[in-house]
Design an enzyme around this catalytic site. Structure first.
Site, short mmCIF file in Angstrom:
data_model
loop_
_atom_site.label_atom_id
_atom_site.label_comp_id
_atom_site.label_asym_id
_atom_site.label_seq_id
_atom_site.Cartn_x
_atom_site.Cartn_y
_atom_site.Cartn_z
N LEU A 33 50.22 51.70 27.50
CA LEU A 33 48.86 51.23 27.16
C LEU A 33 48.75 49.70 27.21
CD1 LEU A 33 47.94 53.69 24.25
CD2 LEU A 33 47.69 54.00 26.71
N ASP A 58 57.28 52.45 26.57
CA ASP A 58 57.48 51.49 27.67
C ASP A 58 58.62 51.99 28.56
OD1 ASP A 58 58.12 49.20 29.22
OD2 ASP A 58 57.14 47.96 27.68
N SER A 125 51.58 48.59 48.19
CA SER A 125 50.37 47.79 48.39
C SER A 125 50.35 47.18 49.77
CB SER A 125 50.36 46.69 47.33
OG SER A 125 49.37 45.74 47.61
N TYR A 150 54.45 39.35 42.14
CA TYR A 150 53.91 40.72 42.14
C TYR A 150 54.17 41.40 43.48
CZ TYR A 150 50.70 44.56 42.81
OH TYR A 150 50.17 45.78 43.15
N LYS A 154 56.75 44.80 44.88
CA LYS A 154 56.45 45.98 45.72
C LYS A 154 57.46 46.06 46.88
CE LYS A 154 53.05 47.45 43.30
NZ LYS A 154 53.28 48.58 42.39
N LEU A 200 37.19 41.30 43.19
CA LEU A 200 35.80 41.08 43.60
C LEU A 200 34.81 42.04 42.93
CD1 LEU A 200 33.75 39.65 45.46
CD2 LEU A 200 34.27 41.39 47.19
P1 NAD Z 1 46.36 49.71 35.94
O1 NAD Z 1 46.83 48.48 35.25
O2 NAD Z 1 45.00 50.19 35.66
O3 NAD Z 1 47.39 50.92 35.69
C1 NAD Z 1 48.76 50.70 35.48
C2 NAD Z 1 49.16 51.44 34.20
O4 NAD Z 1 50.55 51.28 33.98
C3 NAD Z 1 48.45 50.89 32.97
O5 NAD Z 1 47.85 51.96 32.27
C4 NAD Z 1 49.57 50.24 32.15
O6 NAD Z 1 49.32 50.33 30.76
C5 NAD Z 1 50.78 51.03 32.60
N1 NAD Z 1 52.07 50.32 32.51
C6 NAD Z 1 52.37 49.11 33.01
N2 NAD Z 1 53.66 48.81 32.74
C7 NAD Z 1 54.18 49.87 32.07
C8 NAD Z 1 55.45 50.15 31.52
N3 NAD Z 1 56.46 49.28 31.56
N4 NAD Z 1 55.63 51.34 30.89
C9 NAD Z 1 54.62 52.24 30.81
N5 NAD Z 1 53.40 52.02 31.30
C10 NAD Z 1 53.18 50.84 31.92
O7 NAD Z 1 46.56 49.46 37.51
P2 NAD Z 1 46.05 50.30 38.76
O8 NAD Z 1 45.05 49.49 39.47
O9 NAD Z 1 45.74 51.68 38.35
O10 NAD Z 1 47.37 50.27 39.65
C11 NAD Z 1 48.30 51.34 39.66
C12 NAD Z 1 49.42 51.02 40.60
O11 NAD Z 1 48.87 50.77 41.90
C13 NAD Z 1 50.22 49.77 40.24
O12 NAD Z 1 51.57 50.00 40.57
C14 NAD Z 1 49.64 48.71 41.16
O13 NAD Z 1 50.57 47.69 41.42
C15 NAD Z 1 49.35 49.52 42.40
N6 NAD Z 1 48.31 48.93 43.26
C16 NAD Z 1 47.08 48.65 42.73
C17 NAD Z 1 46.10 48.08 43.55
C18 NAD Z 1 44.75 47.70 42.99
O14 NAD Z 1 44.05 46.90 43.61
N7 NAD Z 1 44.31 48.25 41.85
C19 NAD Z 1 46.37 47.84 44.90
C20 NAD Z 1 47.63 48.16 45.41
C21 NAD Z 1 48.59 48.71 44.57
C1 WQD Z 2 38.81 40.58 47.64
C2 WQD Z 2 38.06 39.48 48.39
C3 WQD Z 2 38.60 37.26 47.62
C4 WQD Z 2 36.93 37.62 43.64
C5 WQD Z 2 44.26 41.88 45.37
C6 WQD Z 2 45.76 41.71 45.39
C7 WQD Z 2 46.40 42.77 46.23
C8 WQD Z 2 45.94 44.15 45.81
C9 WQD Z 2 44.46 44.24 45.65
C10 WQD Z 2 47.57 45.12 44.34
C11 WQD Z 2 38.94 38.26 48.72
C12 WQD Z 2 37.15 37.58 47.36
C13 WQD Z 2 37.33 37.87 44.94
C14 WQD Z 2 35.87 36.71 43.42
C15 WQD Z 2 35.68 36.40 45.80
N1 WQD Z 2 46.46 44.53 44.52
N2 WQD Z 2 36.72 37.28 45.99
N3 WQD Z 2 35.28 36.14 44.52
O1 WQD Z 2 42.77 39.52 46.83
O2 WQD Z 2 42.26 41.33 48.54
O3 WQD Z 2 43.79 41.81 46.71
O4 WQD Z 2 43.96 43.17 44.86
O5 WQD Z 2 48.48 45.37 45.06
O6 WQD Z 2 47.76 42.63 46.08
O7 WQD Z 2 46.05 40.42 45.92
O8 WQD Z 2 41.39 41.57 46.22
O9 WQD Z 2 39.34 41.95 44.93
O10 WQD Z 2 40.75 39.91 44.40
O11 WQD Z 2 39.48 39.98 46.54
O12 WQD Z 2 35.11 35.84 46.74
O13 WQD Z 2 35.48 36.41 42.30
O14 WQD Z 2 37.02 38.96 47.52
O15 WQD Z 2 38.73 35.92 48.03
O16 WQD Z 2 38.54 37.78 49.95
P1 WQD Z 2 42.56 40.94 47.14
P2 WQD Z 2 40.24 40.87 45.41
#
Ligand code: NAD
Ligand code: WQD
Length: 351
Positions: A33, A58, A125, A150, A154, A200
């Site tokens: 959480l 955790d 990612s 970060y 990955k 965004l």
């Molecule tokens: P999120 O933060 O909403 O979900 C992650 C969950 O993991 C949270 O509920 C957090 O409480 C839990 N958590 C974190 N560390 C923990 C630990 N040590 N033990 C137990 N629980 C833990 O994030 P999300 O957007 O749902 O992302 C999920 C996965 O997808 C992540 O691995 C993230 O890196 C990956 N990912 C997300 C995005 C994105 O843009 N949202 C993009 C690419 C990859």
């Molecule tokens: C999208 C576009 C910004 C906010 C991130 C992580 C990536 C992945 C997904 C986990 C970009 C622009 C954003 C704002 C803006 N996560 N922007 N004003 O940067 O593509 O990816 O989240 O793995 O690793 O880097 O996503 O939603 O932050 O941005 O103009 O206030 O919107 O510059 O072009 P991003 P984002």
């Protein structure tokens, strides 16, 4: 058929739990959480009629993780979402990110090995590609040096899974997400960014709601048609469904190799201004925004070549940008409305 979903109360995890339960899987969630709320399981119950079991601890705690696996030895597969994900924060707190994201991965893999669980789906990612040399980007594109700790977690995680697959009976599927946005159509679950959003779409919806004064568009001097950066936005429900397909693929022994990697994107790139226009069109709300300087570390443009995942998984993202924006807005409104309702003692404090 029991599936462990780590991070299952989080944004993508909660939507995946819904899709798993819709297909008849039994789900147990482990989450600490740190970025989600326990109440999410009630929302999941509201959607599916089934409340998943939630264990709160955790995953960096090795003893607790191994004890969990001992108690749940009938788990057939694991989807590992749990991780910290804020790119900027990871630059400020690299050790916290490496410890959290890598230790938890190793503990989960150890627990699986000790209990002969072999099916593992990992949240990777598109960040592993950096700014690709060719677009759209396919799974065979080279991995670029990570832009942030970060992103590096990955890359390292994919390497760890690869090595573990080579040495043990483990089978792995790494799903490389592009930009997940939107929320479930019921608006009962969605994204809960802590504090000021980095991404965004939560920034757009919070600005439209009046929580933020103005959206900053980071740069309009990119080499793109309208000068703003391009991304492949994908609806979180489409993304969630790909996880169910992946789990099925493993359980039914349909994998072609013991470690497979798939891009999860739509194949369509949209600029920041196109995303804003879509939001304005579907909500009828005018967004207050201004163009500012580029954000450090941002890449110019990236979108997926989803051909391999479409063909191999038999999965395709179905929802378009407008639908993503409608659901994100509906979720923002519903969430804010619920936050104003009197809270019970057990509810934590979110922004
Ligand atoms: P999120 O933060 O909403 O979900 C992650 C969950 O993991 C949270 O509920 C957090 O409480 C839990 N958590 C974190 N560390 C923990 C630990 N040590 N033990 C137990 N629980 C833990 O994030 P999300 O957007 O749902 O992302 C999920 C996965 O997808 C992540 O691995 C993230 O890196 C990956 N990912 C997300 C995005 C994105 O843009 N949202 C993009 C690419 C990859
Ligand atoms: C999208 C576009 C910004 C906010 C991130 C992580 C990536 C992945 C997904 C986990 C970009 C622009 C954003 C704002 C803006 N996560 N922007 N004003 O940067 O593509 O990816 O989240 O793995 O690793 O880097 O996503 O939603 O932050 O941005 O103009 O206030 O919107 O510059 O072009 P991003 P984002």
């Amino acid at each position: 058929m029991k599936i462990l979903v780590t991070g299952g109360t989080g944004f993508i995890g909660s939507h995946t739990v819904v899709e798993l339960q819709n297909k008849g899987y039994e789900v147990v969630i482990v989450d600490n959480l740190s970025n989600s709320r326990a109440e999410t399981v009630n929302a999941i119950f509201g959607i599916t009629g089934v409340k998943p079991l939630l264990e709160i601890f955790d995953l960096t705690d090795r003893e607790k993780t191994l004890d969990f696996f001992m108690r749940h030895n009938n788990i057939r597969g694991v989807i590992h979402f749990a991780a910290l994900k804020a790119v900027g924060e990871s630059v400020e707190k690299p050790l916290e990110y490496y410890r959290n994201n890598i230790d938890s991965l190793i503990n989960v893999l150890d627990g699986m090995r000790e209990n002969n669980i072999s099916n593992f789906v990992f949240s990777s990612s598109c960040t592993v590609y950096g700014q690709p040399d060719e677009l759209p980007v396919s799974e065979s594109a080279p991995i670029k040096k990570a832009e942030s700790p970060y992103g590096n977690t990955k890359q390292i995680a994919e390497d760890i899974i690869f090595d573990a697959v080579e040495a043990t009976p483990l089978k792995g599927i790494a799903l490389r997400y592009f930009n997940p946005i939107g929320a479930h159509e019921t608006a009962l679950i969605g994204e809960l960014p802590l504090g000021i959003p980095n991404n965004l779409v939560p920034f757009i919806t919070q600005t439209a709601y009046g929580l933020r004064e103005q959206l900053s568009v980071f740069g309009d001097d990119y080499n793109t048609p309208d000068g703003t950066a391009i991304r492949d936005y994908i609806h979180v429900v489409d993304l969630a469904k790909a996880h169910v397909v992946s789990v099925n693929r493993m359980i039914k022994s349909k994998m072609k190799r013991d470690f497979e990697i798939f891009n999860l994107g739509t194949g369509n790139g949209y600029s920041v201004l196109e995303a804003i226009k879509s939001f304005e069109k579907v909500t009828g709300k005018k967004l207050n925004y201004k163009i500012v300087a580029r954000r450090d570390g941002d890449i110019e443009q990236v979108w997926a070549d989803p051909t391999f995942s479409n063909n191999e998984l038999g999965w395709k993202a179905e929802k378009g940008l407008d639908e993503m924006m409608v659901s994100a807005w509906k979720w923002e409104l519903a969430y804010r409305q619920r936050s104003q309702e009197p809270r019970t003692k057990s509810q934590d404090k979110r922004p």
